[in-house]
Design an enzyme around this catalytic site. Sequence first.
Site, PDB file in Angstrom:
ATOM      1  CD1 TRP A 127      -2.676   1.625   0.488  1.00  0.00           C
ATOM      2  CD2 TRP A 127      -2.012   1.874   2.619  1.00  0.00           C
ATOM      3  NE1 TRP A 127      -3.401   2.653   1.029  1.00  0.00           N
ATOM      4  CE2 TRP A 127      -3.012   2.833   2.342  1.00  0.00           C
ATOM      5  CE3 TRP A 127      -1.467   1.845   3.890  1.00  0.00           C
ATOM      6  CZ2 TRP A 127      -3.465   3.743   3.276  1.00  0.00           C
ATOM      7  CZ3 TRP A 127      -1.908   2.756   4.832  1.00  0.00           C
ATOM      8  CH2 TRP A 127      -2.902   3.702   4.530  1.00  0.00           C
ATOM      9  CG  ASP A 208      -1.969  -2.609   7.499  1.00  0.00           C
ATOM     10  OD1 ASP A 208      -3.075  -2.500   8.072  1.00  0.00           O
ATOM     11  OD2 ASP A 208      -1.618  -1.855   6.575  1.00  0.00           O
ATOM     12  CE  LYS A 243      -9.986   0.723   3.743  1.00  0.00           C
ATOM     13  NZ  LYS A 243      -9.604   1.407   2.537  1.00  0.00           N
TER      14      LYS A 243
HETATM   15  C1  PLP Z   1      -3.239  -1.917   3.550  1.00  0.00           C
HETATM   16  C2  PLP Z   1      -3.919  -0.788   4.256  1.00  0.00           C
HETATM   17  N1  PLP Z   1      -3.554  -0.486   5.491  1.00  0.00           N
HETATM   18  C3  PLP Z   1      -4.124   0.510   6.172  1.00  0.00           C
HETATM   19  C4  PLP Z   1      -5.112   1.279   5.613  1.00  0.00           C
HETATM   20  C5  PLP Z   1      -5.647   2.380   6.453  1.00  0.00           C
HETATM   21  O1  PLP Z   1      -6.968   2.657   6.447  1.00  0.00           O
HETATM   22  P1  PLP Z   1      -7.601   3.807   7.345  1.00  0.00           P
HETATM   23  O2  PLP Z   1      -6.521   4.664   7.870  1.00  0.00           O
HETATM   24  O3  PLP Z   1      -8.511   4.528   6.442  1.00  0.00           O
HETATM   25  O4  PLP Z   1      -8.314   3.098   8.451  1.00  0.00           O
HETATM   26  C6  PLP Z   1      -5.518   1.015   4.294  1.00  0.00           C
HETATM   27  C7  PLP Z   1      -6.529   1.843   3.639  1.00  0.00           C
HETATM   28  O5  PLP Z   1      -6.716   1.888   2.473  1.00  0.00           O
HETATM   29  C8  PLP Z   1      -4.914  -0.049   3.612  1.00  0.00           C
HETATM   30  O6  PLP Z   1      -5.259  -0.369   2.364  1.00  0.00           O
END
Ligand code: PLP
Length: 393
Positions: A127, A208, A243
């Site tokens: 990511w 993660d 999500k």
């Molecule tokens: C792999 C991964 N880690 C962490 C996140 C963090 O999401 P958020 O900060 O919106 O909870 C995302 C969001 O797209 C993600 O794809």
Amino acid sequence: MFESIPESKPDAILQLMEAFRADTRPNKLDLGVGVYKDAHGNTPIMAAVKKAEKKLLETQDTKSYVGPIGSRPFCAAMINQVFGAEAQSDRIRCAQSNGGTGALRILADLLKASRPDAAIWVSDPTWPNHIPVITAAGLEMKTYPYYDTDRCAVDFDGLMGALASAREGDIVLLHGCCHNPTGADLNLEQWGKIADLCATKSLFPFIDLAYQGFADGLEQDAAPTRLFAERLPELVVAASCSKNLGLYRERTGAALLVAQDSDKADKALGKLGVVIRSNYSMPPDHGANTSNLVLSDDALNEEWRTELESMRQRMVRLRKSFAESMRKRSNSDRFDYIVDQKGMFSRLPLNPAQIDTLRDEHAIYIVGDGRINVAGLPEEGMDELAEAIAGVL
Ligand SMILES: Cc1ncc(COP(=O)(O)O)c(C=O)c1O
């Protein structure tokens, strides 16, 4: 002052979102941004979340400060959701975080404070936001190969080979499920081998977990994390409610840690509290309180699990239907891998020029590395989409 600041590079996905918004073509299709979408292209508020918010509004009687660690009931609910039966162990602690990203950052700060010389190993690809978040914490970043683009599958030998060269005490960042951007997940046997490697080389796992419930189900998706907690003395987990509870903008997540024993867990949580206090003092309350109601009220929990499961199944169906259309239109089985991949993303073997053509000639928006959001695939018109993609290929 500001004149000395170099130009900042805009985030590619946010730029794509802007370009999509500005596009006036009626048939435009957004496969870029990473949010769940229903059959109408909307990202709705989940029914149980809406009910929990209503209840919260009616019953909350103060907006006074909560504290750096955030809501304790939310933290307890997240420990249960992520660790299942293992949650009974007295060596797990949790701090509420500003989404999954906030959890990644405060945990990276904690690890930097604990082991300043450790490098963190990150999958290639990963990511994109992992990189700035981790490097901002001052950790040295190294990469391990993750994806074999010829087979469209995990390059497990490459991964193990690279991690075998890690130094004792290094940190390994792993996607708990639904690898972003590839959708190629490790199986449980491979997770077991990585856990063994972490044990023999004293590597520190950092998981993660941003998509629990999107791959094979809520419990199944936590299995690798639980296996690590059973087998290893220490690890940290960045969990997101963006999500699976659809709380994206409410910035709700959890930084979880497993320590060798209860005293060390308390010490680590104490330091995490100091990290939080010196960054933003304390997390926002609304999303965590809402999540806690959904996770701890039996009726709301049941309703949420059912809706989450139907979202997951919709993505599984879309994967099948897209792969079938690609089979027909490309006259080959080279896209069958999409069915086996997990969660919201897969990667198509497209180069930047082909991605530009899809946008310019067909109003189809795809991220520059070929990542598509499976939830954005059209229920109607899959063949037309497949035809456009096969055309540029
Ligand atoms: C792999 C991964 N880690 C962490 C996140 C963090 O999401 P958020 O900060 O919106 O909870 C995302 C969001 O797209 C993600 O794809």
